[in-house]
Motif scaffolding. Structure first.
Motif, PDB file in Angstrom:
ATOM      1  N   UNK A  70       0.837  -1.201   0.000  1.00  0.00           N
ATOM      2  CA  UNK A  70       0.000   0.000   0.000  1.00  0.00           C
ATOM      3  C   UNK A  70       0.873   1.253   0.000  1.00  0.00           C
ATOM      4  N   UNK A  71       0.291   2.370  -0.407  1.00  0.00           N
ATOM      5  CA  UNK A  71       1.060   3.615  -0.499  1.00  0.00           C
ATOM      6  C   UNK A  71       1.589   4.056   0.859  1.00  0.00           C
ATOM      7  N   UNK A  72       0.914   3.613   1.929  1.00  0.00           N
ATOM      8  CA  UNK A  72       1.361   4.014   3.266  1.00  0.00           C
ATOM      9  C   UNK A  72       2.766   3.486   3.583  1.00  0.00           C
ATOM     10  N   UNK A  73       3.125   2.341   2.998  1.00  0.00           N
ATOM     11  CA  UNK A  73       4.419   1.733   3.306  1.00  0.00           C
ATOM     12  C   UNK A  73       5.584   2.605   2.843  1.00  0.00           C
ATOM     13  N   UNK A  74       5.660   2.989   1.554  1.00  0.00           N
ATOM     14  CA  UNK A  74       6.759   3.864   1.144  1.00  0.00           C
ATOM     15  C   UNK A  74       6.682   5.256   1.762  1.00  0.00           C
ATOM     16  N   UNK A  75       5.456   5.740   2.003  1.00  0.00           N
ATOM     17  CA  UNK A  75       5.312   7.077   2.592  1.00  0.00           C
ATOM     18  C   UNK A  75       5.857   7.093   4.020  1.00  0.00           C
ATOM     19  N   UNK A  76       5.470   6.089   4.804  1.00  0.00           N
ATOM     20  CA  UNK A  76       5.957   6.005   6.179  1.00  0.00           C
ATOM     21  C   UNK A  76       7.467   5.766   6.206  1.00  0.00           C
ATOM     22  N   UNK A  77       7.942   4.976   5.275  1.00  0.00           N
ATOM     23  CA  UNK A  77       9.381   4.730   5.179  1.00  0.00           C
ATOM     24  C   UNK A  77      10.129   6.026   4.899  1.00  0.00           C
ATOM     25  N   UNK A  78       9.627   6.815   3.967  1.00  0.00           N
ATOM     26  CA  UNK A  78      10.289   8.068   3.609  1.00  0.00           C
ATOM     27  C   UNK A  78      10.361   9.022   4.794  1.00  0.00           C
ATOM     28  N   UNK A  79       9.258   9.125   5.533  1.00  0.00           N
ATOM     29  CA  UNK A  79       9.220  10.033   6.686  1.00  0.00           C
ATOM     30  C   UNK A  79      10.233   9.612   7.749  1.00  0.00           C
ATOM     31  N   UNK A  80      10.240   8.323   8.086  1.00  0.00           N
ATOM     32  CA  UNK A  80      11.151   7.859   9.132  1.00  0.00           C
ATOM     33  C   UNK A  80      12.607   7.916   8.677  1.00  0.00           C
ATOM     34  N   UNK A  81      12.860   7.603   7.413  1.00  0.00           N
ATOM     35  CA  UNK A  81      14.236   7.581   6.946  1.00  0.00           C
ATOM     36  C   UNK A  81      14.821   8.968   6.738  1.00  0.00           C
ATOM     37  N   UNK A  82      13.976   9.967   6.558  1.00  0.00           N
ATOM     38  CA  UNK A  82      14.476  11.343   6.534  1.00  0.00           C
ATOM     39  C   UNK A  82      15.085  11.686   7.893  1.00  0.00           C
ATOM     40  N   UNK A  83      14.429  11.234   8.961  1.00  0.00           N
ATOM     41  CA  UNK A  83      14.980  11.445  10.300  1.00  0.00           C
ATOM     42  C   UNK A  83      16.341  10.753  10.428  1.00  0.00           C
ATOM     43  N   UNK A  84      16.434   9.558   9.890  1.00  0.00           N
ATOM     44  CA  UNK A  84      17.688   8.804   9.907  1.00  0.00           C
ATOM     45  C   UNK A  84      18.778   9.562   9.155  1.00  0.00           C
ATOM     46  N   UNK A  85      18.443  10.075   7.968  1.00  0.00           N
ATOM     47  CA  UNK A  85      19.417  10.771   7.135  1.00  0.00           C
ATOM     48  C   UNK A  85      19.905  12.066   7.780  1.00  0.00           C
ATOM     49  N   UNK A  86      18.982  12.833   8.348  1.00  0.00           N
ATOM     50  CA  UNK A  86      19.375  14.080   9.014  1.00  0.00           C
ATOM     51  C   UNK A  86      20.245  13.768  10.230  1.00  0.00           C
ATOM     52  N   UNK A  87      19.885  12.692  10.951  1.00  0.00           N
ATOM     53  CA  UNK A  87      20.708  12.280  12.078  1.00  0.00           C
ATOM     54  C   UNK A  87      22.122  11.932  11.651  1.00  0.00           C
TER      55      UNK A  87
END
Length: 314
Positions: free
Chosen positions: A209-226
């Motif tokens: 579902x679209x929620x999977x990549x969307x949620x992944x993108x949001x959480x991984x942005x936090x990872x990348x900024x960290x």
């Protein structure tokens, strides 16, 4: 002149990675989203903080900058891919305590190769933080009896890779490479391994579902900024302090958030780990304040503009 600013960036790192840790597993547990796809999305989210880091900063084109940047990037991203494979073959409750010892590699390399010295009080804090990292990595429960196998060698390899990655971040700063350049090379490295992730996954997932990549993108942005804040912390503080402190405190915040959001209590080992992490970090920061500063950063680094907050790879 940059004085103890590593504390600010280490704190921001803990916040971003702590929040990321609390929600990073949701795409997989909720929607069965492949870990390799999560890696691919993470690699592309690295472009966001990389853009802000490089804007207005000079990209260091010296070979030494490329060498340390690529090593830091490939060991971080390569370790992440190897972790997916290890988790497919072995028990997570044994793999993560081994992987979590990566700050030991960083500390030993910094002491031997960079001649970093830390006060006795800070040594106590480092030891407490290292013990806390292992304790915080032990999940409550888990009955897999498979205590040896190829996954163990992979876990050791990841531990070494991530320890070397942190050392290279620090070494890059000491030879005058600015933060933006190091992070830029790390971003390139992560993207270089995207085809490997695709090959391992065997193609794009179907039916997600679209929620999977969307949620992944949001959480991984936090990872990348960290990850960007990690580079900035290592460029300003001693590796012998930054590595164990950040690796100990980020899981503490993750546990606190998990307690609030998922009503999940930490295990006994996790509770002890929290106490040791907080106590060890307090000792390290107090020792740094008492000594009057963490490290001497080369003028080439001090003279560059701070990237600052832009609102990891691990």
């Amino acid at each position: 002149m940059i004085k103890r600013s590593w504390m600010l960036y280490a704190t921001l790192l803990v916040v971003f990675w702590g929040v990321w840790g609390a929600f990073s597993s949701q795409p997989n547990t909720r929607y069965g989203y492949p870990n390799e796809m999560i890696y691919i999305i993470w690699a592309f989210t690295m472009l966001i903080p990389a853009y802000f880091a490089l804007r207005g900063n000079r990209f260091d084109r010296r070979p030494v900058a490329a060498v340390y940047g690529l090593i830091a990037g490939l060991t971080g991203a390569g370790g992440q891919l190897l972790l997916f494979r290890a988790l497919a073959d072995g028990p997570a409750y044994l793999i993560f305590p081994v992987v979590s010892l990566s700050p030991v590699i960083t500390v030993l390399m910094a002491m031997v190769m960079l001649r970093e010295r830390i006060a006795r009080l800070a040594v106590v804090g480092v030891v407490a933080a290292l013990v806390a990292i292992v304790l915080l990595s032990i999940p409550g429960g888990g009955g897999d009896s498979n205590s040896h196998g190829p996954w163990l060698l992979m876990a050791i390899g990841i531990c070494v890779a991530w320890g070397v990655q942190a050392f290279c971040m620090r070494k890059a700063a000491l030879v005058g490479v600015n933060d933006a350049t190091t992070f830029g090379w790390m971003t390139i490295s992560g993207l270089l391994l995207v085809p490997v992730a695709f090959a391992t996954m065997g193609g794009l997932p179907s039916g997600a579902p679209w929620q999977a990549p969307a949620l992944t993108a949001v959480t991984q942005v936090l990872n990348a900024i960290g990850a960007l804040f990690l580079v900035m912390a290592f460029s300003r503080g001693k590796a012998t302090v930054v590595a164990p402190l950040t690796n100990a405190l980020a899981p503490v915040l993750t546990i606190v958030l998990s307690l609030a959001v998922y009503q999940t209590l930490p295990s006994v080992w996790g509770s002890i780990g929290i106490v040791l992490a907080l106590g060890g970090s307090t000792l390290m920061v107090y020792s740094d304040e008492k000594s009057g500063g963490s490290s001497a950063v080369p003028d080439a680094v001090e003279g560059t503009a701070d990237v600052g907050p832009v609102t990891r790879a691990s």
